[in-house]
Design an enzyme around this catalytic site. Structure first.
Site, PDB file in Angstrom:
ATOM      1  N   LYS A 270       0.794  -1.343   0.108  1.00 57.27           N
ATOM      2  CA  LYS A 270       0.089  -0.051  -0.024  1.00 57.27           C
ATOM      3  C   LYS A 270       0.867   1.121  -0.092  1.00 57.27           C
ATOM      4  O   LYS A 270       1.318   1.701   1.222  1.00 57.27           O
ATOM      5  CB  LYS A 270      -1.044   0.092   1.310  1.00 57.27           C
ATOM      6  CG  LYS A 270      -2.292   0.863   1.075  1.00 57.27           C
ATOM      7  CD  LYS A 270      -2.170   2.388   0.653  1.00 57.27           C
ATOM      8  CE  LYS A 270      -1.988   2.943   2.067  1.00 57.27           C
ATOM      9  NZ  LYS A 270      -1.830   4.658   1.895  1.00 57.27           N
TER      10      LYS A 270
ATOM     11  N   GLU B  48       9.318   1.288  11.190  1.00 55.26           N
ATOM     12  CA  GLU B  48      10.852   2.424  10.999  1.00 55.26           C
ATOM     13  C   GLU B  48       9.978   3.414  11.092  1.00 55.26           C
ATOM     14  O   GLU B  48       9.182   3.872  10.029  1.00 55.26           O
ATOM     15  CB  GLU B  48      11.203   2.045   9.733  1.00 55.26           C
ATOM     16  CG  GLU B  48      12.668   2.712   9.823  1.00 55.26           C
ATOM     17  CD  GLU B  48      12.495   4.084   8.719  1.00 55.26           C
ATOM     18  OE1 GLU B  48      12.706   4.959   9.804  1.00 55.26           O
ATOM     19  OE2 GLU B  48      12.648   3.992   7.528  1.00 55.26           O
TER      20      GLU B  48
ATOM     21  N   CYS C 161      13.718  10.422   6.764  1.00 60.39           N
ATOM     22  CA  CYS C 161      13.255  10.052   8.309  1.00 60.39           C
ATOM     23  C   CYS C 161      14.610  10.313   9.146  1.00 60.39           C
ATOM     24  O   CYS C 161      14.661  10.540  10.128  1.00 60.39           O
ATOM     25  CB  CYS C 161      13.005   8.664   8.304  1.00 60.39           C
ATOM     26  SG  CYS C 161      14.241   7.469   7.648  1.00 60.39           S
TER      27      CYS C 161
ATOM     28  N   GLU D  47       9.741  16.202  14.891  1.00 64.33           N
ATOM     29  CA  GLU D  47      10.046  16.013  13.672  1.00 64.33           C
ATOM     30  C   GLU D  47       9.507  16.875  12.668  1.00 64.33           C
ATOM     31  O   GLU D  47       8.163  16.886  12.347  1.00 64.33           O
ATOM     32  CB  GLU D  47       9.822  14.493  13.229  1.00 64.33           C
ATOM     33  CG  GLU D  47      10.281  14.114  11.806  1.00 64.33           C
ATOM     34  CD  GLU D  47      10.167  12.504  11.380  1.00 64.33           C
ATOM     35  OE1 GLU D  47      11.123  12.223  11.099  1.00 64.33           O
ATOM     36  OE2 GLU D  47       8.853  12.214  11.700  1.00 64.33           O
TER      37      GLU D  47
END
Length: 488
Positions: free
Chosen positions: A187, A261, A295, A392
């Site tokens: 997906k 992750e 990331c 973040e």
């Protein structure tokens, strides 16, 4: 629906919702936008619960079908290599789709994204013939027994991937899962489905049995339906920490295996003895690469006070020198953020930081007139408790703070909910090893940035995730060990 001039002749993949040999009805459509212009270039089908059920049923059937289950390991290796061959032959089109989807420069997609995805696939294509169990005898139990172990595929895998590196991060899951003999449903992010759909076309063309590899396009609801589906044995996810928490919760009723992750707020420590000619441009690009949408970007920098102003100016100069432009322009070095929503989110972090009294190192940067662009931004003297130092951002925003002592910098680095990566810049290897032993991060880079390789494991501590991708370690996430004990 209009394309950038450089992509005017680009053929889009089949946008229908396909499971095996069947075309399924969608419950709606998701606009696919070119971030460089804001224009809609396609509409991808929205896979609802019925399509998820069909995809899982097809994957479960393929898992035990002789065409996949009984495929000899060497034959599975050849099939995976055929897919890699097809990707290499199709590289210009895959790269153009990736650049159009994400807004990243076409040259980057051609030289980094697609070659990396192919390299990962080739690496794990060599594993099927090495995934053997072992045999022996029992010595601690009365009687004579022969024992051996098997390593069996965990089952149907749902791979849910983000929009920053669509094909690379998908391949981090596809390659080991298929090498282990699992079947997989991918997906992709709603914003970036095009390269995944093209990969599915290539997989069908080279002979993957129906149901072994399926792409379901959709939104967060599609991913949630896969995550909680009782027919899915494992979920492999890359994305935000909040979404990872929801996937972990959904795994509980069926005891699904998960690898997550997740987010990062990775620090870069620049020591007084660092080679600044190398450190400054790499610390800058460690944050600004891919417009900060990575990331493990080094989005916090702790710089020794003795070199602080010099490094600040250098970081700002690097950001200002980068050429921002549309993805089809081969002169572009940075593209836009992926969507208007993401651009507004990142700009909001900068605005709130300025309102809180945090200053930016000002440089003049020219932005394109259209698209979701944001200039690389260096914020100075950022307090440890500031939002921009703790959350973040996922954009080209670097928060910089001075330090006086290495242990102070390590403590500041570890004072975070995240633990994905960390960077240390020093000429002294002893200092680098001291820092690496104490930094709470899944990967520590010394005098380098953003290195990734299928040979070593990657993942995070704390809120940055569970488990590891890459390396031989990732294969354990897709295999179930089974012991067989036989009385003689």
């Amino acid at each position: 629906m209009t394309m950038q001039p450089g992509f005017a002749d680009l053929a889009l993949p089949d946008l229908r919702l396909r499971v095996g040999d069947d075309i399924l009805p969608a419950t709606g459509a998701v606009d696919v936008e070119d971030p460089s212009t804001g224009a809609t270039v396609a509409q991808a089908p929205l896979a609802g619960d019925a399509a998820v059920d069909a995809a899982v049923a097809a994957a479960r059937a393929a898992l035990v079908a002789p065409a996949w289950r009984d495929l000899a390991p060497l034959a599975r290796e050849r099939l995976l290599h055929r897919l890699a061959d097809a990707m290499e032959a199709d590289l210009p089109r895959l790269a153009a789709l990736e650049a159009l989807d994400t807004g990243k420069p076409l040259t980057m997609a051609e030289t980094v994204d697609i070659p990396s995805a192919i390299a990962w696939l080739r690496c794990y294509a060599g594993w099927p013939s090495k995934l053997a169990g072992r045999a022996g005898t029992l010595s601690a139990t009365p009687g004579d027994y022969h024992v051996y172990t098997r390593r069996e595929p965990v089952g149907v895998v749902a791979a849910i991937t983000p929009w920053n590196f669509p094909l690379v991060l998908a391949m981090w899951k596809i390659a080991p899962a298929l090498a282990a003999g699992c079947t997989l449903i991918l997906k992709p992010a709603a914003e970036t489905p095009l390269s995944a759909l093209r990969l599915a076309e290539l997989a069908r063309a080279v002979g993957f049995p129906p149901g072994v590899f399926t792409v379901l396009t959709g939104d967060g609801a599609t991913g949630a339906a896969l995550s909680r589906h009782p027919g899915v044995a494992k979920v492999a996810f890359t994305g935000s920490t909040a979404a990872g928490g929801a996937i972990l919760a959904a795994s509980v009723p069926d005891f699904k295996r998960v690898t997550l992750e997740l987010g990062g707020k990775s620090p870069s420590i620049v020591c007084a003895d660092a080679d600044l000619a190398k450190a400054i441009p790499q610390v800058a690009m460690g944050c600004f690469f891919n417009s900060g949408q990575i990331c493990y970007a080094g989005s916090r920098a702790y710089v020794h006070r003795s070199i602080y102003d010099q490094v600040l100016d250098g970081l700002a100069d690097v950001g200002a020198a980068l050429r921002l432009g549309p993805s089809a322009d081969r002169e572009s070095q940075l593209g836009p953020l992926v969507s208007a929503r993401q651009q507004a989110r990142v700009a909001g972090f900068v605005a709130r930081a300025r309102e809180a009294g945090i200053a930016a190192v000002e440089r003049r940067v020219t932005l394109p007139e259209t698209g979701h662009f944001l200039a690389p931004t260096v914020l100075r003297d950022v307090p440890p408790d500031a939002e921009v130092a703790r959350e973040e951002v996922f954009g080209p925003v670097l928060a910089v703070t001075a330090f006086d002592d290495l242990d102070e910098a390590i403590a500041l680095s570890n004072d975070s909910a995240y633990g994905l990566a960390a960077h240390v810049w020093t000429r002294d290897h002893a200092t680098a090893h001291h820092a690496a032993a104490r930094l709470e991060a899944g990967t520590v880079f010394a005098n380098c940035i953003l290195v990734a390789d299928p040979a070593f494991p990657f993942g995070g501590m704390k809120a940055s995730g569970i488990g590891r991708e890459n390396g031989s370690e990732v294969l354990d996430a897709y295999l179930e060990p089974k012991s067989v004990i036989m009385a003689l």
